[in-house]
Structures are given as structure tokens and as C-alpha cells.
Design an enzyme around this catalytic site. Structure first.
Site, PDB file in Angstrom:
ATOM      1  N   LYS A   1       5.066  25.914 -17.835  1.00 23.18           N
ATOM      2  CA  LYS A   1       5.062  24.353 -17.833  1.00 23.18           C
ATOM      3  C   LYS A   1       5.747  23.735 -19.073  1.00 23.18           C
ATOM      4  CE  LYS A   1       0.685  24.511 -17.619  1.00 23.18           C
ATOM      5  NZ  LYS A   1       0.289  25.962 -17.081  1.00 23.18           N
ATOM      6  N   GLY A   2       5.325  24.602 -20.140  1.00 26.74           N
ATOM      7  CA  GLY A   2       5.977  24.073 -21.418  1.00 26.74           C
ATOM      8  C   GLY A   2       7.349  23.942 -21.420  1.00 26.74           C
TER       9      GLY A   2
ATOM     10  N   GLY B   1      -1.532  26.757 -23.852  1.00 31.76           N
ATOM     11  CA  GLY B   1      -0.598  27.379 -25.046  1.00 31.76           C
ATOM     12  C   GLY B   1       0.728  27.032 -23.999  1.00 31.76           C
TER      13      GLY B   1
ATOM     14  N   GLN C   1      -3.279  24.404 -18.004  1.00 36.84           N
ATOM     15  CA  GLN C   1      -3.858  25.371 -17.081  1.00 36.84           C
ATOM     16  C   GLN C   1      -3.255  25.153 -15.793  1.00 36.84           C
ATOM     17  OE1 GLN C   1      -6.469  23.013 -19.077  1.00 36.84           O
ATOM     18  NE2 GLN C   1      -5.691  24.433 -20.410  1.00 36.84           N
TER      19      GLN C   1
ATOM     20  N   ARG D   1      -4.224  37.644 -25.318  1.00 34.06           N
ATOM     21  CA  ARG D   1      -4.857  38.604 -24.317  1.00 34.06           C
ATOM     22  C   ARG D   1      -3.845  39.177 -23.275  1.00 34.06           C
ATOM     23  NH1 ARG D   1      -9.800  35.400 -22.440  1.00 34.06           N
ATOM     24  NH2 ARG D   1      -8.556  33.776 -22.535  1.00 34.06           N
TER      25      ARG D   1
ATOM     26  N   VAL E   1      15.205  30.682 -14.854  1.00 32.73           N
ATOM     27  CA  VAL E   1      15.524  32.210 -14.568  1.00 32.73           C
ATOM     28  C   VAL E   1      15.780  33.114 -16.069  1.00 32.73           C
ATOM     29  CG1 VAL E   1      16.940  32.168 -12.646  1.00 32.73           C
ATOM     30  CG2 VAL E   1      18.139  31.594 -14.671  1.00 32.73           C
TER      31      VAL E   1
HETATM   32  P1  GDP Z   1       2.866  27.398 -19.729  1.00 29.45           P
HETATM   33  O1  GDP Z   1       1.185  27.593 -20.277  1.00 29.45           O
HETATM   34  O2  GDP Z   1       2.874  27.200 -18.287  1.00 29.45           O
HETATM   35  O3  GDP Z   1       3.544  26.766 -20.377  1.00 29.45           O
HETATM   36  O4  GDP Z   1       3.108  28.978 -19.834  1.00 29.45           O
HETATM   37  P2  GDP Z   1       3.159  29.855 -21.371  1.00 29.45           P
HETATM   38  O5  GDP Z   1       4.108  29.383 -22.244  1.00 29.45           O
HETATM   39  O6  GDP Z   1       1.918  30.244 -21.512  1.00 29.45           O
HETATM   40  O7  GDP Z   1       3.790  31.168 -20.460  1.00 29.45           O
HETATM   41  C1  GDP Z   1       5.075  31.295 -19.916  1.00 29.45           C
HETATM   42  C2  GDP Z   1       5.804  32.261 -20.673  1.00 29.45           C
HETATM   43  O8  GDP Z   1       6.885  32.669 -19.904  1.00 29.45           O
HETATM   44  C3  GDP Z   1       6.306  32.067 -21.971  1.00 29.45           C
HETATM   45  O9  GDP Z   1       6.569  33.114 -22.861  1.00 29.45           O
HETATM   46  C4  GDP Z   1       7.917  31.464 -21.717  1.00 29.45           C
HETATM   47  O10 GDP Z   1       8.626  31.486 -22.847  1.00 29.45           O
HETATM   48  C5  GDP Z   1       8.124  32.310 -20.597  1.00 29.45           C
HETATM   49  N1  GDP Z   1       9.148  31.835 -19.696  1.00 29.45           N
HETATM   50  C6  GDP Z   1       9.118  30.692 -19.022  1.00 29.45           C
HETATM   51  N2  GDP Z   1      10.285  30.562 -18.054  1.00 29.45           N
HETATM   52  C7  GDP Z   1      10.497  31.593 -17.896  1.00 29.45           C
HETATM   53  C8  GDP Z   1      11.547  32.121 -16.857  1.00 29.45           C
HETATM   54  O11 GDP Z   1      11.900  31.607 -16.034  1.00 29.45           O
HETATM   55  N3  GDP Z   1      11.748  33.457 -17.210  1.00 29.45           N
HETATM   56  C9  GDP Z   1      11.235  34.357 -18.112  1.00 29.45           C
HETATM   57  N4  GDP Z   1      11.635  35.742 -18.224  1.00 29.45           N
HETATM   58  N5  GDP Z   1      10.273  33.872 -19.016  1.00 29.45           N
HETATM   59  C10 GDP Z   1      10.090  32.522 -18.830  1.00 29.45           C
HETATM   60  P1  IMO Z   2      -2.022  26.790 -19.986  1.00 32.21           P
HETATM   61  O1  IMO Z   2      -2.012  25.318 -20.229  1.00 32.21           O
HETATM   62  C1  IMO Z   2      -4.039  30.389 -18.756  1.00 32.21           C
HETATM   63  C2  IMO Z   2      -8.523  30.084 -18.756  1.00 32.21           C
HETATM   64  C3  IMO Z   2      -9.257  31.020 -19.970  1.00 32.21           C
HETATM   65  C4  IMO Z   2     -10.749  31.195 -19.108  1.00 32.21           C
HETATM   66  C5  IMO Z   2     -10.732  30.066 -18.433  1.00 32.21           C
HETATM   67  C6  IMO Z   2     -11.788  28.755 -19.128  1.00 32.21           C
HETATM   68  O2  IMO Z   2      -1.260  27.637 -21.277  1.00 32.21           O
HETATM   69  O3  IMO Z   2      -1.680  27.246 -18.823  1.00 32.21           O
HETATM   70  P2  IMO Z   2     -11.619  27.554 -21.260  1.00 32.21           P
HETATM   71  O4  IMO Z   2     -10.935  27.873 -22.741  1.00 32.21           O
HETATM   72  O5  IMO Z   2     -11.117  26.318 -20.679  1.00 32.21           O
HETATM   73  O6  IMO Z   2     -13.239  27.534 -21.267  1.00 32.21           O
HETATM   74  O7  IMO Z   2     -11.471  28.925 -20.529  1.00 32.21           O
HETATM   75  O8  IMO Z   2      -9.680  29.158 -18.170  1.00 32.21           O
HETATM   76  N1  IMO Z   2      -7.547  29.271 -19.333  1.00 32.21           N
HETATM   77  C7  IMO Z   2      -6.153  29.428 -19.098  1.00 32.21           C
HETATM   78  N2  IMO Z   2      -5.581  30.380 -18.713  1.00 32.21           N
HETATM   79  N3  IMO Z   2      -3.635  29.355 -19.166  1.00 32.21           N
HETATM   80  C8  IMO Z   2      -4.207  28.171 -20.017  1.00 32.21           C
HETATM   81  O9  IMO Z   2      -3.400  27.147 -20.260  1.00 32.21           O
HETATM   82  C9  IMO Z   2      -5.678  28.300 -19.863  1.00 32.21           C
HETATM   83  N4  IMO Z   2      -6.556  27.325 -20.340  1.00 32.21           N
HETATM   84  C10 IMO Z   2      -7.714  28.128 -20.038  1.00 32.21           C
HETATM   85  O10 IMO Z   2      -8.434  32.099 -19.841  1.00 32.21           O
HETATM   86  O11 IMO Z   2     -10.496  32.203 -17.946  1.00 32.21           O
HETATM   87 MG    MG Z   3       0.266  29.010 -21.486  1.00 30.40          MG
END
Ligand code: GDP
Ligand code: IMO
Ligand code: MG
Length: 433
Positions: free
Chosen positions: A19-20, A43, A233, A312, A422
Site C-alpha cells: 500500500k505504501g 508499516g 492492514q 517477524r 513490478v
Molecule cells: P504495506 O504495509 O501494504 O505498505 O506493505 P509493506 O511495506 O509492509 O510490505 C511490502 C514490501 O514489498 C515492502 O518491502 C515494499 O518495498 C515491497 N514492494 C512493494 N511493491 C513491490 C513490488 O511490486 N515488487 C517487489 N519485489 N517488492 C515490492
Molecule cells: P500494514 O498496514 C500485516 C496483524 C498482526 C496481528 C493482527 C492484530 O502494514 O499492512 P494488532 O497489532 O492490530 O493487534 O495485530 O493483525 N497486523 C498486520 N499484519 N500488516 C499490517 O499492517 C498489520 N497490522 C496488524 O500481525 O496478526
Molecule cells: Mg506493512
């Protein structure tokens, strides 16, 4: 009056769909980016050139110097974590104070909320949810119980006494569980040390722009401004429609935008649903397509699947189209975004779950619980593309097998894929016209 609407981007799986990255990329098209729920359990990773930055509370539009960023009413804010995030931005010389606005109705996460998260998790024994322990559940619990403190309260003379009263209640609860508050640590600090930092962060929060979010956003729309709501989430972690009780405590679905920003349903526009080309989950709970084997290990390795908030290892598995169809229905997704197919570049064949069977009988509707003995996912196989997708340049240059894979998903989900990511960088994004 203008009839502009709020567009929404949200996760369709169990979070971490990318999403970020995508919000940062889409921000170019919007004036305002607003978080509407959740807290620092999120995150969101942004990669911009050499910089990789993880945002927890601050919206992912913050690196665009001409965009307003709003932390909406539905968010729960830990001032300590928030201040740290702001310090990180200062260290990167990102100026943001005049374009970061915080809803007065957003609830505060107290240090003792974080303690209660630990109390409740440890009391669950083998049934732990795997919470990020950021105090999310206890803060939302107090909100609904009408006990919570809000950002708008911090300038109130009675704030300190209200804080002390709520803290005392929390300590009493912890005591009733036999919890040892003295040896409890948050961020390597005792509760008292953390509280000191937390109160200092409250002072910092006072210096920022606190707004009546619902009026502010509706006025912006009236003026013709464009707003993107950023989900945290994912749909399967939604408190109502996720895999309860292994969920978070907020509404991560599209209807949560109305509650979390104060906009009416008829002011919601496009709904961008984002899904990984495979599937991951952090923490406990059902995950029908999980591959607790070499395939899962390979996905984790290639995809760098480690939590952006807790570090984790994420559980990994195949894409689950049955689950995605459910998420699309719940959210009313209008546009689909697929991320991380590049992680599958080396696979000979790719699997996609296309139905669930319960004791040999195919399920028609998505089940009430996924924790059913005898629930078996059925897979279709798709031929891999065995090509570096980031070298494609644009949609036309993408390999045929990958286009087949996209068509397979679109046909099943009856939803158009508009964007493919990608790679983690802003630039590694392909729009499909
Ligand atoms: P969010 O919580 O939905 O914002 O996602 P996170 O940041 O927790 O996890 C997504 C991970 O995948 C991060 O390390 C990003 O840098 C990475 N990422 C996002 N889009 C892509 C993609 O298209 N390809 C690859 N290989 N990595 C990506
Ligand atoms: P983003 O926005 C993935 C998960 C936790 C746990 C459950 C409850 O980065 O996608 P909480 O801290 O809300 O009590 O945890 O939800 N969880 C996530 N898993 N990405 C997240 O956020 C999460 N936020 C909470 O691992 O299983
Ligand atoms: Mg995340």
C-alpha cells in the site's frame, strides 16, 4: 458546490500488499492523502531512489512536498511513535509541519494501552493473535467503552487528571491478571521512563495543526480538491469481516473510510483494491493457501517477506482468488492493483486457489470461519513467465504468460487490473490503459 469524491486505496489480503509504495506513487494525482483507521501496527514501505522509508502513522503522501497529509479521526495515535516518525522526517530534511494535519477526534494510545496489549496476549496462551503490541486493541476498546482520551483533549486543563484516572484503571486491570508491571518494558524502557517520553511527545503534538477532520475534508471536497484515503492492514484483518478473532480492532474496509474521515457514503469515489500476486500473513490465524514448505520459503526469500513493523517472518502462500473475490465484494472494488509479481519470475508454474472444498463438497459462499477442519483449497496452475518483469518497460513489453496470468485473475474476479507494481521503487510501476 463541487461533487468531488474521496478515492480509496486499501489492502485485499492480510496486510503488507504494498500500500505504501502505491499510495506514494498515486499521490501525484491527489491534493490530499488521509489515513482513516489503524495506528502504528501499520508499516508502509516507500522506496524513492536510494531512500527506503517505513511509515507507521504518517500518510504515505508525505514525501510529495505539495500534498496535504491528514491523520483522520478513525486512527489511534501513540504520540511517542508519532514523534519518532516526525524526527525521522526532520533528519531527512523533509519539511511537513504546514501540511500534516491531525484529527482532534483521533484517540490516543496511552503507555498503559501498550501494557494491556501485552497483558491480554500473554493471557491467551496458545491462542495468541500475534498482535504487534502497539496498544491498538486496548485503545479501540476504550474508545467504544467511552473511556478514551482524544487528541482534542490534550489542550484541555483537565487532561492530566483524566490521563491519571485512565492509567489507574489500566494498572488495576493488569494487576487483576497478576501481571508484573514493574518488569514490563516498552521500547527498552520501564513504564515510567516511557511515560516521560510520551508526555513530552504530547507537548510536541500540541504544536501541530489539530483539525476537525470531518468538516475540513468535506470543505476541501467542496473546493474541488482531490482526496485519496490510505488504508492500513487488509480486508482479512478487518474487525467485522476478517478472520475473527485473528484480526485487528478497526474497520480496514471501504466503509471504514466514512467512519474514519467523516465523509458520507455518496462521497466515496473509486475504490482501488491492492493484492499481492501471492499471499502473506503475519501473526496467527487461518491462511488456507499457506505453503509451510520450500515454496513458502522461496516466496519469503525472494519477496523479502519480513514485517515492516515487527521484523517477524511473514507466512507465505499462493494467491487465493476465493478470498480475493470476497474482499472485492465487501469493499466494492472498482480498480485492482497487483503487486510483487516479480517475486514469481523464476517459478515454472504458479498456483492460484479457485475454490474451497469442505469434506469433498465445493463451497459456494465464503465461509463464516476459515478454521474449519476439512477445508481444502483447490488450485489451478498457470504457466510461469520466467522473465524479469522490471525489464519490460511498459505493458506492451510484458511476457505473454504474464499477461495470461493477469487475464486469468481478471476473468475470475470480474474486475479490471489497472496497475501492476513490478518492484519496490516508485518507478517500477506499470499502468494499464
Ligand atoms: P504495506 O504495509 O501494504 O505498505 O506493505 P509493506 O511495506 O509492509 O510490505 C511490502 C514490501 O514489498 C515492502 O518491502 C515494499 O518495498 C515491497 N514492494 C512493494 N511493491 C513491490 C513490488 O511490486 N515488487 C517487489 N519485489 N517488492 C515490492
Ligand atoms: P500494514 O498496514 C500485516 C496483524 C498482526 C496481528 C493482527 C492484530 O502494514 O499492512 P494488532 O497489532 O492490530 O493487534 O495485530 O493483525 N497486523 C498486520 N499484519 N500488516 C499490517 O499492517 C498489520 N497490522 C496488524 O500481525 O496478526
Ligand atoms: Mg506493512
Amino acid at each position: 458546490m463541487n461533487d468531488n469524491k474521496v478515492d480509496v486505496l486499501l489492502g485485499l489480503q492480510w496486510g503488507d500488499e504494498g500500500k505504501g509504495k502505491v499510495v506514494d506513487f498515486l499521490s501525484e494525482k491527489y491534493d490530499v492523502i488521509a489515513r482513516f483507521h489503524g495506528g502504528a501496527n501499520a508499516g508502509h514501505t516507500l522506496k524513492i531512489g536510494n531512500l527506503t522509508h517505513v511509515l507507521h502513522l504518517i500518510p504515505s503522501g508525505i514525501f510529495h512536498s505539495d500534498k496535504l497529509n491528514i491523520i483522520g479521526s478513525g486512527v489511534v495515535i501513540d504520540p511517542y511513535i508519532f514523534k519518532h516518525e516526525c524526527d525521522d522526517l526532520h533528519n531527512l530534511s523533509v519539511k511537513f509541519e504546514d501540511r500534516l494535519l491531525i484529527a482532534k477526534r483521533a484517540h490516543l494510545i496511552l503507555p498503559t494501552h501498550r501494557m494491556l496489549d501485552a497483558v491480554y496476549e500473554s493471557s491467551k496462551g496458545a491462542n495468541k493473535i500475534g498482535s504487534t503490541l502497539k496498544g491498538i486493541g486496548p485503545a479501540y476498546t476504550d474508545k467504544v467503552a467511552r473511556l478514551g482520551l482524544r487528541v482534542g483533549d490534550i489542550k484541555d486543563e483537565a487532561f492530566q487528571s483524566k490521563y491519571e484516572a485512565l492509567k489507574k484503571q489500566h494498572l488495576d486491570i493488569a494487576k487483576s491478571y497478576g501481571f508484573d508491571c514493574c518488569s514490563f518494558r516498552i521500547e527498552n524502557m520501564t513504564l515510567e521512563e516511557y511515560e516521560k517520553e510520551w508526555l513530552a511527545a504530547i507537548e510536541y503534538l500540541k504544536s501541530l495543526q489539530l483539525i476537525d477532520c470531518e468538516c475540513y475534508i468535506n470543505h476541501l471536497l467542496d473546493e474541488g480538491k482531490t482526496v485519496l484515503a490510505e488504508g492500513a492492514q487488509g480486508t482479512m484483518l478487518d474487525v467485522d469481516f476478517g478472520t475473527y478473532p485473528f484480526v485487528t480492532s478497526s474497520s480496514s474496509i471501504s466503509s471504514g473510510v466514512c467512519l474514519g474521515l467523516g465523509v458520507p457514503p455518496n462521497r466515496i469515489g473509486k475504490i482501488f483494491g491492492i493484492a499481492k500476486a501471492y499471499c502473506t500473513r503475519v501473526g496467527a490465524g487461518p491462511f488456507p493457501t499457506e505453503q509451510d514448505n520450500e515454496t513458502g520459503e522461496m516466496l519469503r526469500l525472494k519477496g523479502g517477506e519480513y514485517g515492516a513493523t515487527t521484523g517477524r517472518p511473514r507466512r507465505c502462500g499462493w494467491i487465493d482468488l476465493v478470498q480475493l473475490k470476497y474482499s472485492i465484494m465487501i469493499n466494492g472494488v472498482t480498480d485492482l492493483i497487483i503487486t510483487k509479481p516479480d517475486v514469481l519470475n523464476q517459478f515454472d508454474t504458479i498456483k492460484a486457489c479457485t475454490s474451497y472444498y469442505l469434506y469433498g463438497k465445493q463451497l459456494i459462499d465464503y465461509p463464516y470461519s476459515l478454521m474449519l477442519d476439512g477445508l481444502v483449497p483447490h488450485y489451478d496452475q498457470i504457466e510461469g513467465w520466467k522473465t524479469d518483469l522490471s525489464a519490460a518497460g511498459g505493458y506492451i513489453g510484458l511476457p505473454k504468460n504474464f499477461k495470461n496470468y493477469l487475464s486469468f485473475i481478471e476473468d475470475y474476479l470480474k474486475t479490471k487490473i489497472n496497475v501492476i507494481s513490478v518492484g519496490p521503487d516508485r518507478k517500477e510501476t506499470i499502468f494499464i490503459e
